[in-house]
Design an enzyme around this catalytic site. Structure first.
Site, PDB file in Angstrom:
ATOM      1  N   CYS A   1      -1.676   9.430   2.117  1.00  0.00           N
ATOM      2  CA  CYS A   1      -1.296   8.922   1.091  1.00  0.00           C
ATOM      3  C   CYS A   1      -2.424   9.068   0.094  1.00  0.00           C
ATOM      4  CB  CYS A   1      -1.320   7.582   0.924  1.00  0.00           C
ATOM      5  SG  CYS A   1      -2.599   6.383   1.866  1.00  0.00           S
TER       6      CYS A   1
ATOM      7  N   GLU B   1       0.965  -1.328  -0.044  1.00  0.00           N
ATOM      8  CA  GLU B   1       0.099   0.094   0.032  1.00  0.00           C
ATOM      9  C   GLU B   1       0.982   1.323   0.176  1.00  0.00           C
ATOM     10  OE1 GLU B   1      -3.041  -0.236  -0.366  1.00  0.00           O
ATOM     11  OE2 GLU B   1      -3.267  -2.380  -0.333  1.00  0.00           O
TER      12      GLU B   1
END
Length: 499
Positions: free
Chosen positions: A271, A237
């Site tokens: 993110c 991720e």
């Protein structure tokens, strides 16, 4: 039941092994011993039953409910996160995931029966979800609780044992997790290992059955290299530069509020935060004053003193962002103020940014929002497609054709129209990247699937041996024709998919 399950798990540990060794090991020999102990627990089958998995998920619910204030305090020490942001992005998102998993665990664990052909009509043919074994979860500092516990929900739901490695960059939360996880979960099945870069390198030399990593692309490459030695599957991720395309008619002030919230939440250290905006010159002229108004409404005339704004994680991160801003050839139209002693950079908007600008090279991961001018939606889509695929892509527009074009002509880990970040809060949607923004996904059922092996199973008896004779030597053209007919896929056989 929870306490009983914890005691049952603890009983599997070797005598004389203290809890501190379980979650405080840094030496590779100690790390290996921890993993060996977890593997013995997994092989014993203790983590497999539904009631055990459910009890551990309920233990995580108790962890969050009984320690909210301690979590708030740790997050304030690490990132000066306001309570509002901690509750939304660290506590409630995990709590909702836990409730979703607990509600659906039984159905997730059931075998999935598949469509059969004539040759297998008398057989039981199904997919069985089985745990992978002992998995490693490496978290990140920007959401230091969420990014450990969310994947752990998937690992537990799937029946695995797990080692979790919190980020040492957020030490207060790391310390809290080190204390609480062995208290609320079975120490025989779940361990916390701490340490920095060197300890993590040593940890990666140990064979795991899956590695789940959240962090930067540069570290991800090292994770992949280490995993390749053992042929260990990985979930990465990562991040990247998430674009926000603004085209067509819309409520500019509402768009500015949603954009500002998504960008400057957690001081931009997210993110999936919008990394840059693509819009026309005309839209930019309307957007900048709307952003200025939204930011003043959110944080007041002096954001530095606002209790609703988090801080940057470290002096190093502050210096990186300042250098990026100083090298930019763009024009700062909002913010730009900095304070090194407080690791503070004001919410900043930069215009006249070119594609070669310092702000457009790497992911910003901070409170700086560049606006790039692209006069048409087609130009903006071409700009996005010329770069690595982002973790998330946003489009703001009242025009459904604009939204549809952006959705169909781009590729990204996730997609959201007319808002930012909120798509990742729904357990029913998979969350993950594509290309340079990551591989694999999780959240809800998707996390359960990530940590499961889908085992294809056929249970066959001894009936119809005369039909089976068709496949034995000596081979004949007639037998081959019959077998091709019996093993072919025909629409009329779909009714045989479930017995």
């Amino acid at each position: 039941m929870i306490a009983g399950e914890r005691r049952a798990g603890a009983a599997l540990c070797k005598s004389g092994t203290g809890r501190a060794e379980l979650h405080g090991a840094k030496d590779m020999d100690e790390q290996t011993e921890v993993v060996k102990r977890l593997r013995e627990s997994f092989r014993s089958g203790v983590s497999l039953p539904e009631h055990f998995r459910r009890s551990q998920l309920e233990g995580m619910v108790a962890l969050l409910r009984e320690n909210e204030q301690r979590i708030l305090d740790a997050m304030h020490q690490d990132l000066a996160k306001p309570k509002f942001e901690v509750v939304l992005s660290e506590i409630d998102i995990v709590m909702n995931e836990l409730r979703f998993a607990i509600s659906n665990l039984k159905s997730w664990m059931m075998p999935e029966y598949v469509v059969k052909n004539l040759a297998t009509k008398m057989d039981d043919c199904f997919v069985r979800r089985e745990p992978l074994g002992v998995v490693l979860i490496i978290g990140a500092w920007n959401y230091p609780l969420q990014l450990i516990l969310l994947p752990l929900v998937g690992a537990i739901s799937a029946g695995n044992c797990a080692v979790v490695k919190p980020s040492e960059v957020s030490p207060a939360t790391e310390k809290l997790l080190t204390e609480l996880i062995p208290k609320y979960l079975s120490p025989a099945c779940y361990a916390v290992l701490c340490g920095g870069v060197e300890e993590t390198k040593k940890l990666l030399e140990i064979k795991f059955d899956h590695i789940f990593f959240t962090g930067s692309q540069s570290v991800a490459r090292k994770i992949l290299q280490a995993a390749a030695v053992h042929l260990t599957p990985v979930t990465l991720e990562l991040g990247g530069k998430c674009p926000c395309l603004i085209y067509g008619d819309l409520d500019v002030q509402a768009a500015a509020r949603r954009l500002a919230w998504a960008k400057f939440f957690n001081m931009g250290q997210t993110c999936v935060a919008p990394d840059y905006v693509l819009c026309s010159q005309q839209m930019r002229e309307a957007l900048v004053p709307a952003l200025r108004k939204a930011l003043e409404t959110f944080y007041g005339s002096c954001p530095q003193k606002s209790p609703d704004m988090a801080h940057l994680i470290s002096q190093r991160h502050w210096a990186r962002l300042c250098d990026m801003l100083q090298r930019s050839k763009g024009t700062v139209v909002i913010g730009g103020e900095t304070a090194e002693d407080e690791k503070y950079i004001a919410p900043t908007v930069v215009v006249d940014v070119k594609e070669t600008d310092s702000l457009m090279v790497d992911e910003i991961f901070g409170p700086i929002l560049p606006i790039v001018t692209a006069e048409t939606l087609g130009e903006a889509i071409d700009f996005v497609n010329a770069r690595e695929k982002p973790l998330a892509l946003y489009v703001f527009s009242d025009n459904s054709e604009v939204v549809t074009a952006a959705l169909e002509r781009t590729s990204s880990g996730g997609f959201c129209s007319n808002d930012g970040m909120v798509h990742m809060c729904l357990p029913g949607l998979p969350f993950g990247g594509i290309g340079a923004s990551g591989m694999g996904n999780y959240h809800g059922r998707w996390g359960f699937e990530t940590f499961s092996h889908r085992r294809g199973c056929m249970l066959r008896g001894w009936a119809l041996e005369r039909i089976n004779m068709l496949r034995y030597p000596p081979y004949t053209e007639s037998n081959l024709d019959w077998l091709r007919w019996a093993t072919g896929t025909k629409k009329s056989w779909n009714s045989c998919s479930v017995l």
